[in-house]
Motif scaffolding. Structure first.
Motif, short mmCIF file in Angstrom:
data_model
loop_
_atom_site.label_atom_id
_atom_site.label_comp_id
_atom_site.label_asym_id
_atom_site.label_seq_id
_atom_site.Cartn_x
_atom_site.Cartn_y
_atom_site.Cartn_z
N ILE A 1 5.51 42.48 6.34
CA ILE A 1 6.60 42.53 7.30
C ILE A 1 6.07 42.32 8.72
N PHE A 2 4.96 42.96 9.07
CA PHE A 2 4.46 42.91 10.43
C PHE A 2 3.44 41.80 10.66
N SER A 3 3.25 40.92 9.71
CA SER A 3 2.23 39.88 9.88
C SER A 3 2.59 38.87 10.97
N ASN A 4 3.87 38.66 11.24
CA ASN A 4 4.29 37.69 12.26
C ASN A 4 4.49 38.30 13.64
N VAL A 5 4.35 39.61 13.75
CA VAL A 5 4.53 40.27 15.04
C VAL A 5 3.25 40.09 15.86
N PRO A 6 3.32 39.49 17.06
CA PRO A 6 2.11 39.31 17.86
C PRO A 6 1.61 40.65 18.38
N ARG A 7 0.33 40.84 18.33
CA ARG A 7 -0.27 42.07 18.85
C ARG A 7 -0.48 41.93 20.34
N SER A 8 -0.64 43.04 21.02
CA SER A 8 -0.82 43.02 22.47
C SER A 8 -2.03 42.22 22.88
N ALA A 9 -1.83 41.36 23.84
CA ALA A 9 -2.86 40.50 24.43
C ALA A 9 -3.45 39.50 23.46
N ALA A 10 -2.91 39.43 22.25
CA ALA A 10 -3.42 38.46 21.29
C ALA A 10 -2.71 37.12 21.46
N LYS A 11 -1.52 37.15 21.97
CA LYS A 11 -0.75 35.92 22.12
C LYS A 11 -0.18 35.87 23.53
N LEU A 12 -0.42 34.78 24.20
CA LEU A 12 0.09 34.59 25.56
C LEU A 12 1.55 34.16 25.51
N PRO A 13 2.28 34.35 26.60
CA PRO A 13 3.67 33.89 26.63
C PRO A 13 3.75 32.38 26.42
N THR A 14 4.88 31.93 25.94
CA THR A 14 5.02 30.50 25.61
C THR A 14 4.94 29.61 26.84
N TRP A 15 5.29 30.11 28.03
CA TRP A 15 5.23 29.27 29.22
C TRP A 15 3.79 28.95 29.61
N CYS A 16 2.82 29.66 29.07
CA CYS A 16 1.41 29.40 29.40
C CYS A 16 0.94 28.06 28.85
N LYS A 17 1.67 27.52 27.90
CA LYS A 17 1.29 26.22 27.35
C LYS A 17 1.59 25.09 28.35
N LYS A 18 2.61 25.28 29.18
CA LYS A 18 2.99 24.27 30.19
C LYS A 18 3.29 24.95 31.52
N PRO A 19 2.25 25.42 32.22
CA PRO A 19 2.51 26.14 33.48
C PRO A 19 3.12 25.26 34.57
N HIS A 20 2.95 23.95 34.46
CA HIS A 20 3.54 23.07 35.49
C HIS A 20 5.07 23.14 35.47
N LEU A 21 5.66 23.47 34.34
CA LEU A 21 7.10 23.63 34.29
C LEU A 21 7.53 24.89 35.05
N MET A 22 6.73 25.94 34.97
CA MET A 22 7.02 27.15 35.73
C MET A 22 6.93 26.88 37.22
N VAL A 23 5.99 26.05 37.63
CA VAL A 23 5.87 25.70 39.05
C VAL A 23 7.15 25.02 39.51
N GLY A 24 7.69 24.13 38.69
CA GLY A 24 8.95 23.46 39.03
C GLY A 24 10.10 24.44 39.18
N VAL A 25 10.17 25.41 38.29
CA VAL A 25 11.23 26.42 38.35
C VAL A 25 11.08 27.27 39.62
N LEU A 26 9.85 27.67 39.92
CA LEU A 26 9.61 28.48 41.12
C LEU A 26 9.95 27.70 42.39
N LYS A 27 9.68 26.41 42.41
CA LYS A 27 10.04 25.59 43.56
C LYS A 27 11.56 25.55 43.76
N LEU A 28 12.29 25.36 42.66
CA LEU A 28 13.74 25.31 42.76
C LEU A 28 14.33 26.65 43.19
#
Length: 151
Positions: free
Chosen positions: A1-28
């Protein structure tokens, strides 16, 4: 049941894969703060933008967590800081450019007062002036984490 639950600090947020998109959001979001129809709305947007700047630049509120499968504490923030370090200069440059293009507090107050009934303008002026001064203060203070993370 808990095999798919990410553990703390084991998985980064999904936005870390494309931080340039976050920059665009912050600019807007920053542009929305400067173009807000009132000082109170602009101050709320500015507070959100600066909070997100700090989280983007420094990681999160967590300092260190126990990572799954490792024997010691791992800096979650360090992982995010390494991913976002190269994008901070874009955010700082955009913030300084928006600040330079912005006509100022008095112009923003005049623009906001055009929408207010002429009989209520005198009392609304002090509220708008305080709101826009708060926006300037919040944005200037909020840039400190960005500059600190450049080191």
């Amino acid at each position: 049941i808990f095999s798919n639950v990410p553990r703390s600090a084991a998985k980064l947020p999904t936005w870390c894969k494309k931080p340039h998109l976050m920059v665009g959001v912050l600019k807007l979001m920053l542009e929305a703060a400067y173009k807000a129809p009132s000082g109170s709305i602009a101050s709320r947007i500015a507070a959100d933008v600066t909070r997100l700047w700090a989280l983007f630049a420094q990681g999160s509120a967590r300092l260190a967590t126990q990572s799954a499968g490792r024997s010691g504490p791992v800096s979650y923030d360090g992982k995010i800081q390494r991913l976002t370090r190269n994008f901070l200069m874009f955010i700082i440059a955009h913030a300084l450019e928006q600040q330079r293009q912005w006509p100022g507090v008095d112009s923003a107050v005049k623009h906001c007062l055009q929408l207010v009934d002429p009989t209520r303008r005198t009392e609304a002026r002090s509220m708008e002036l305080a709101g826009w001064k708060e926006v300037v203060s919040v944005l200037q203070t909020g840039m400190a984490p960005l500059f600190a993370s450049l080191d």
